[in-house]
Design a protein around this motif. Structure first.
Motif, short mmCIF file in Angstrom:
data_model
loop_
_atom_site.label_atom_id
_atom_site.label_comp_id
_atom_site.label_asym_id
_atom_site.label_seq_id
_atom_site.Cartn_x
_atom_site.Cartn_y
_atom_site.Cartn_z
N GLY A 203 0.80 -1.22 0.00
CA GLY A 203 0.00 0.00 0.00
C GLY A 203 0.83 1.27 0.00
N GLU A 204 0.22 2.35 0.49
CA GLU A 204 0.83 3.68 0.43
C GLU A 204 2.09 3.75 1.30
OE1 GLU A 204 -2.24 6.78 0.90
OE2 GLU A 204 -3.69 5.17 0.50
N GLY A 205 3.18 4.26 0.73
CA GLY A 205 4.46 4.06 1.37
C GLY A 205 5.14 5.22 2.03
N GLU A 206 4.60 6.44 1.95
CA GLU A 206 5.38 7.60 2.39
C GLU A 206 5.97 7.44 3.79
OE1 GLU A 206 2.62 9.31 -0.75
OE2 GLU A 206 2.40 7.93 0.92
N LEU A 207 5.13 7.17 4.79
CA LEU A 207 5.60 7.17 6.18
C LEU A 207 6.44 5.94 6.49
CD1 LEU A 207 3.35 9.36 6.20
CD2 LEU A 207 2.81 8.64 8.52
N ARG A 208 6.05 4.80 5.95
CA ARG A 208 6.77 3.57 6.29
C ARG A 208 8.12 3.49 5.58
NH1 ARG A 208 2.53 -0.69 4.80
NH2 ARG A 208 1.90 0.99 3.40
N VAL A 209 8.21 4.00 4.35
CA VAL A 209 9.50 4.02 3.68
C VAL A 209 10.47 4.92 4.45
CG1 VAL A 209 10.71 4.80 1.61
CG2 VAL A 209 8.64 3.41 1.39
N ALA A 210 10.01 6.07 4.88
CA ALA A 210 10.87 6.97 5.65
C ALA A 210 11.33 6.30 6.94
CB ALA A 210 10.13 8.27 5.96
N ALA A 211 10.45 5.55 7.58
CA ALA A 211 10.83 4.85 8.81
C ALA A 211 11.89 3.80 8.53
CB ALA A 211 9.60 4.21 9.45
N LEU A 212 11.79 3.11 7.41
CA LEU A 212 12.79 2.11 7.04
C LEU A 212 14.14 2.75 6.74
CD1 LEU A 212 10.53 -0.15 4.81
CD2 LEU A 212 11.64 -0.86 6.94
N LEU A 213 14.10 3.93 6.12
CA LEU A 213 15.36 4.63 5.84
C LEU A 213 16.03 5.07 7.14
CD1 LEU A 213 14.49 6.88 2.75
CD2 LEU A 213 15.47 4.58 2.80
#
Length: 514
Positions: free
Chosen positions: A140-150
């Motif tokens: 699904g939508e990735g903005e917040l979770r991708v940033a958390a993974l980075l």
């Protein structure tokens, strides 16, 4: 040397935290790209923008499709850039391209993936040996979770909708969601997201050549903006006004049954208008294309958005195109259509799909051919162009169903010929996508998933020699299966005939305006 200059939006003086890679539609080392333009990867750019502007990460986008890069060249460029993470958007027709790129990446680069195909077939992706570097699959939508993974790969354990493969046990692992933050992580407030940083998009904004609709509007509406655009075209930008779709069209990856996690959200009109104004101020954009599933898909939303557009005088300075829903537009009265015109609406993209009511019912379109004709007629009478999308070769389609679609298209062209608005037909061969309602129908009927996933490209351009087919290079895919009564050769010859007729109409309009 790899062309690192093709990476957009990154600061070359800093370590690259993530490189977002849009795989090419085919291996351009084997056959060069023939189309001149490809749709921008707005979803990827939204994630990259959030990571950079909200969280301060150094990220870039490599749009291999826009640059016409081959598989080996793309992997070589990613390795030369040495990002901490490579991130890929997985789509069913291009999954093989993505997997081959992933297989060529350095083991020092962690891989994360998302997109429709990752969402529909996560276990298949996680088990693919070419995805050996895969450390996070984001549903699904990735903005917040991708940033958390980075920020920290170990945070995947607390992120909802993030999967990975446990290397010791060989099983699928998933983040354990915190109920206090889960809904926001999965569906961020789209009015708080920063405007897309266009530095991440190599072809957006772009100068678009004048279309038949531009030329007709110059005559019917007669403003200075439209008259100039009929000669030189507009500088155009793509934009998203909403997320999610409430409909369940059988062939569509955005079908509500395939996306139960997606909450339908519409951006506040003031937020949208702020982005229009920013794009005009920064780039000189005067035309916008709303590419979300259904910008004109609910009467209530249309009224709210148009009230704001009127307050800000949008139609006096800009034109815009949007997707629309035929059954919703059918309920608008003439006053509402006139308001769309006065607010700058240039063209509506409609999923017409077929001229056969039997096939429309099988697709769960909730429209019929008579409704489509009625809506198209009213739109073009008001000077609003129509771009109709059509599918040939849908499961169960007969020769008569295809003939009905051909008659329907030609009838819509005839209606346009006596009105100020234009009708453009864009015709595709049916291909199944995992996760869609029709995918389940086909697999339940005995079709093997491996064969349904065997997408191959079809060269309708004769290596670029057929000018009418040039811009179809982006869309000509097939799994090589006859799903209805009509042989694939006949489906494709009908598609080619209609595409050439549309090209001839475009040329005739252009010559008449010269």
């Amino acid at each position: 040397m790899p062309q690192l200059s093709l990476i957009t939006g990154a600061d070359p003086t800093r370590t690259l935290d993530a490189l977002f890679v849009n795989a090419p539609l085919r291996d351009y080392d084997k056959r060069p790209r023939t189309n001149d333009y490809t749709l921008p990867v707005l979803g990827m750019a939204y994630i990259a923008t959030y990571a950079k502007e909200v969280c301060g990460f150094n990220v870039g986008v490599l749009d291999a499709e826009a640059h016409g890069l081959g598989i080996a060249e793309t992997a070589k460029l990613v390795n030369a850039a040495q990002p901490r993470w490579a991130a890929m958007n997985l789509l069913a027709p291009t999954y093989e391209m993505s997997a081959r790129i992933a297989a060529g990446l350095s083991p020092d680069i962690a891989l994360m993936v998302g997109g429709h195909h990752a969402k529909a077939m996560p276990d298949r992706v996680l088990a693919d040996p070419r995805m050996v570097n895969l450390r996070a699959l984001v549903l699904g939508e990735g903005e917040l979770r991708v940033a958390a993974l980075l920020e920290d790969e170990q945070r995947r354990r607390e992120l909802p909708g993030v999967l990975w493969r446990d290397r010791l046990l060989g099983t699928r692992a998933a983040g354990i969601a915190d109920p206090r933050t889960s809904s926001q992580m999965l569906g961020p407030d789209i009015n708080t997201l920063p405007y897309v940083n266009r530095a991440f998009l190599p072809q957006d904004p772009c100068r678009a050549a004048p279309t038949g609709t531009d030329r007709r509007l110059a005559v019917s509406r007669g403003t200075d903006l439209l008259t100039q655009a009929a000669r030189t075209g507009h500088l155009e930008a793509n934009i998203v006004g909403s997320r999610g779709c409430p409909y369940n069209c059988a062939f569509c990856g955005a079908a509500v049954s395939a996306n139960p996690d997606v909450t339908i959200r519409v951006r506040d009109p003031e937020d949208i208008i702020g982005e229009l104004e920013q794009l005009h101020a920064e780039y000189g954009v005067t035309a916008f294309r709303f590419v979300d599933d259904l910008f004109l898909g609910a009467s209530r939303v249309i009224k709210t958005q148009m009230a704001a557009f009127t307050r800000h005088g949008i139609g006096e300075r800009y034109v815009w195109d949007a997707t629309g829903r035929i059954n919703v537009l059918d309920r608008l009265d003439n006053t509402e259509l006139e308001r769309l015109v006065s607010n700058g609406l240039r063209e509506v993209a409609l999923g017409i799909e077929s001229g056969s009511d039997r096939i429309l019912s099988a697709m769960d379109k909730r429209i019929d051919a008579e409704m489509t004709e009625r809506v198209a007629r009213r739109l073009v009478e008001h000077g609003i162009g129509v771009k109709g999308y059509f599918i040939l070769g849908f499961p169960g389609e007969t020769h008569e169903d295809i003939r009905a679609t051909v008659r329907h298209i030609r009838n819509l062209w005839s209606i346009a010929d006596s009105n100020p608005g234009d009708v453009r037909a864009s015709v595709f061969e049916f291909r199944p996508y995992p996760g869609t309602p029709v995918w389940k129908t086909l697999t339940d009927a005995g079709h093997a998933p491996d064969k349904l996933l065997a997408y191959g490209d079809i060269d309708l351009t004769a290596d670029g020699a057929d000018e009418s087919m040039r811009q179809r290079d982006e869309f000509s895919f097939s799994v090589g299966i006859q799903f209805g009564d009509v042989p694939l050769g006949e489906v494709r010859s009908t598609l080619a005939t209609l595409t050439r007729e549309q090209h001839e109409r475009n040329q005739a309009t252009k010559e008449a305006a010269a």
